[in-house]
Write a protein that holds these residues in place. Structure first.
Motif, short mmCIF file in Angstrom:
data_model
loop_
_atom_site.label_atom_id
_atom_site.label_comp_id
_atom_site.label_asym_id
_atom_site.label_seq_id
_atom_site.Cartn_x
_atom_site.Cartn_y
_atom_site.Cartn_z
N SER A 260 0.81 -1.21 0.00
CA SER A 260 0.00 0.00 0.00
C SER A 260 0.85 1.26 0.00
O SER A 260 1.90 1.34 0.64
N THR B 94 -4.43 2.55 -3.06
CA THR B 94 -5.25 1.71 -2.18
C THR B 94 -6.41 1.05 -2.93
O THR B 94 -6.81 -0.07 -2.62
N LYS C 184 -5.06 -5.77 2.46
CA LYS C 184 -5.58 -4.64 3.22
C LYS C 184 -6.71 -5.08 4.15
O LYS C 184 -7.30 -6.15 3.99
#
Length: 773
Positions: free
Chosen positions: A62, A131, A139
């Motif tokens: 990320s 993202t 994530k």
């Protein structure tokens, strides 16, 4: 260190090496050994290559940081814990680095020090990922993310839940923290900055079981001004808000659930105040609409124009068309490149019929963006910060005006859909099968040379695409395309080639193999690459040029898409893109092929476009490639197809049966039904692509008359819009208007007026009342 070049410091235990060293020389080749990535295959690496030219796993993570990556094939000294470092050494002696917060995506440099930070002579690269493009397994996930972002609006409340893979945070207990993002300073001025900041913890010393739920409360005084952010899960051993620790992040989102109590009491009024403030700000900011690209007219065009548009991950027909911000749409695409001056973006959305949805008709319409969602080079500062700048200037305002209140007219005043009247589809050319060529202007021919050739080149953008052919097998005098290499101006060189065994495609960046095991999209220097499977690669350049490479059977099919800006500037095997088929087959010296039916003359044309050692973009990382292509002439003069009568007949009638003759040709010449079927699929795909990319005439949006309404939201040639008036009004003008071939609407402008008799009576009544007074 600057945000674009963050450095992770670890102490490396080294052995002294004799002779040439790769210290400070990664990517270079010496006479006695090499520090290039190709040295592994060629077995000529310098002895310390692995020590100085490092690789890491995982290679991506990320943009927000927190990924724990291992430095591969290097041994670290466990006793060096006192060094000022964000890395650590595990029990097995492997060095670890924690990726930091970055305000950019794409490959970034990784530098490692072995002398307490005096020098950073161990180098590698790491991929920073937006993202929204990050695979879900990397994530934390907001369960029912819509509920999170509508929390506090009427009828939305209760507990919220998030989940994560516990392997992302190696700790028994974790903290769950809220981080906020904001941009400060005057827009488009030197003090315009983006900022991530730790706000507060939702939980501390929480068991790391992969889930957390809570009942949100309004944020404490001061924190509620942060309206966009993300949650972070990290070890409870870390102090609050510490950067550069292993962590799992959620996607950035609207922080409705933590806003002040005033929002929960009346979210509509609160949001309207914010909407009006945004409207006033937009009135003061420069207009960016004139410099963004127009949307394609149809969904088919949007999905076919892969050099300039790519699927918007928030509305993807391949993933169920969950289009939160574009209700009524089934698929959206984004312009890949940001606009040149203001770094703005374009988003184009389409309904189930393939028609573009416009904001004049629907809240789910296509919308331009002041800040491109994916950011743009050189990144780092607004409005080029990937994701977050878009949130601040385009998404939060949509919540204010459209989702948290019913005031979309303010939003669409500043974010109106651009229709497609200025859109011009790209031209396409293709190489496939044994190998057959269809030029940009539609000329079809075959060229069975063995070697490396210029498929196309353009001086306008310095775009060059080269192709490599090799024999189909050892017994047949026929060839097939097995690799393509390309670059534009100062971009990285991207090469796509068949892997050994012909089971997939391999992508190389500047002679180094790229892995798409973790991410399907990569932003490189001056070029982007998308590879969802090992048989499918798309390369996109800033000029809008797109190159699609597909593995079909055991042959490589390559399609090149060029926007109209390339007109009159292309040369090579794919011809001159100028709308004139007569001059497509021009030798490298400018001489034209006179007889397309003469295979020897066409063969000579192809041979003239053989590349040189100086211009070659290919990678030669094996003895076979070196001996076959590098040390010899790039066009193998000893390899000549047999120009027999049957061969000449096949050549002359190659495309007479539009769909099936190339298939039959390759079955006969290549003696391979599999190759013939692959050729059939490739040619049919090209025909379909050309059909999808046909120019479509648009008459532009047609609104309803005042005090009236309309039926029909399609504005392309042949479409009809029906207009009518509300009760008490009479229609003047055309009740039906049709989009004509010249791009105009038939009939006359439509208005709704009060009938004359009613108007007279009304005036008499008003006059009478006045006289009585």
């Amino acid at each position: 260190a600057p945000k674009s070049h963050r450095t992770w410091k670890v102490l490396l235990c080294l052995e002294k090496t004799n002779g040439q060293t790769c210290e400070g020389s990664c990517g270079y080749k010496f006479d006695s050994c090499s520090c290039r990535s190709t040295c592994v295959a060629l077995k000529n690496c310098c002895t310390d290559y692995r020590e100085y030219c490092v690789e890491v796993f995982p290679y991506s993570g990320s943009i927000l940081g927190g990924t724990d990556l291992i430095v591969l094939k290097a041994i670290f000294n466990k006793s060096s814990d006192n060094i000022d470092t964000v890395g650590y050494v595990d029990e097995g002696g492997q060095g670890h680095c924690i990726s930091p917060l970055l305000y950019q995506t794409g490959w970034v440099s990784l530098h490692i020090s072995s002398d307490n930070g005096t020098t950073f002579n161990r180098v590698g690269t790491w991929l920073s990922v937006h993202t929204g493009k990050l695979d879900a397994k990397f994530k934390a996930i907001l369960v029912n993310s819509t509920k999170w972002q509508y929390y506090g609006t009427p009828a939305v409340g209760g507990s919220l839940e998030m989940t994560w893979n516990t392997s992302l945070v190696r700790a028994e207990r974790v903290n769950v923290e809220l981080w906020g993002y904001r941009e400060t300073g005057k827009p488009y001025a030197n003090d315009w900055q983006g900022e991530w900041q730790y706000l507060y913890s939702l939980a501390k010393n929480q068991l790391n079981n992969g889930s957390f739920s809570f009942l949100p409360k309004p944020a404490q005084s001061g924190f509620s001004s942060w309206e966009v952010g993300a949650l972070r899960v990290s070890s409870s051993n870390n102090s609050d808000g510490r950067w550069d620790v292993q962590a799992a992040w959620t996607e950035d989102h609207a922080l409705a659930w933590h806003l002040e109590d005033k929002f929960r009491q009346n979210s509509t009024v609160w949001a309207l105040e914010k909407c009006l403030a945004w409207d006033q700000l937009e009135n003061e900011l420069p207009n960016f609409l004139s410099e963004i690209i127009d949307c394609p007219c149809t969904l088919a065009q949007a999905r076919a124009d892969t050099g300039r548009f790519h699927t918007d991950y928030g509305c993807d027909i391949e993933k169920g068309s969950v289009c939160t911000y574009h209700p009524g749409s089934v698929h959206c695409v984004r312009a890949i490149q940001a606009s040149p001056k203001y770094a703005a973006g374009q988003q184009c959305c389409y309904d189930a019929t393939g028609t573009q949805v416009l904001t004049g008709d629907s809240i789910g319409g296509s919308t331009p963006d002041r800040a491109h969602d994916w950011g743009s080079s050189p990144f780092l500062r607004p409005p080029r910060v990937p994701g977050q700048s878009h949130w601040v200037y385009d998404v939060l305002s949509f919540y204010y005006c459209c989702l948290w209140s019913d005031n979309c007219h303010y939003y669409f005043k500043h974010r109106p859909s651009s229709d497609c009247r200025r859109y011009r589809p790209p031209s396409s050319a293709v190489v496939f099968g044994d190998p057959h060529f269809v030029t940009f202007d539609g000329v079809r021919y075959s060229f069975n040379g063995k070697g490396e050739y210029t498929l196309m080149t353009s001086a306008k953008t310095q775009l060059t695409i080269q192709g490599r052919t090799e024999p189909v097998n050892t017994t047949i005098k026929a060839t097939k395309l097995t690799a393509v290499a390309m670059k534009e101006t100062s971009s990285d060189v991207v090469e796509v080639r068949l892997v050994s065994g012909h089971s997939g495609l391999e992508v190389l960046q500047n002679q180094k193999t790229l892995s798409f095991a973790e991410q399907s999209w990569m932003d490189l220097q001056g070029v982007s690459v998308f590879s969802p499977t090992s048989r499918n690669v798309t390369v996109m350049f800033p000029s809008g040029a797109g190159v699609e490479v597909r593995l079909r059977g055991e042959t490589v099919t390559t399609t090149v898409l060029l926007p109209e800006e390339f007109n009159d500037s292309t040369l090579g095997l794919l011809g001159k893109m100028n709308g004139d088929a007569k001059d497509d087959l021009a030798l490298s010296n400018g001489e034209l092929v006179r007889n397309l039916s003469n295979p020897e003359e066409v063969f000579g044309f192809g041979a003239s476009w053989a590349i040189s050692n100086e211009s070659a973009l290919f990678t030669y990382d094996s003895e076979i490639l070196l001996n076959t292509y590098y040390y010899v002439s790039r066009h193998d003069n000893s390899f000549v197809p047999v120009f027999s009568r049957i061969y000449i007949f096949l050549q002359r009638n190659l495309f007479s049966d539009q769909f099936f003759f190339p298939c039959r040709y390759d079955i006969l010449v290549g003696r391979s039904p599999r190759m013939g079927n692959a050729t059939k699929v490739s040619f049919q795909s090209h025909v379909s692509l050309a059909e999808d990319l046909k120019q479509v005439i648009s008459c532009g949006w047609l609104g309803p008359p005042n005090n009236g309404k309309k039926q029909g939201t399609r504005y392309l040639q042949g479409a009809t819009v029906h207009l009518s008036c509300n009760e008490g009004f009479t229609l003047k003008g055309s009740a039906e208007r049709k989009c004509l071939r010249n791009g105009s609407w038939s009939g006359n402008d439509t208005t709704c007026v009060v009938p004359t008799l009613i108007l007279i009576i009304t005036m008499i009544v008003l006059y009478s009342r006045k006289q009585k007074r």
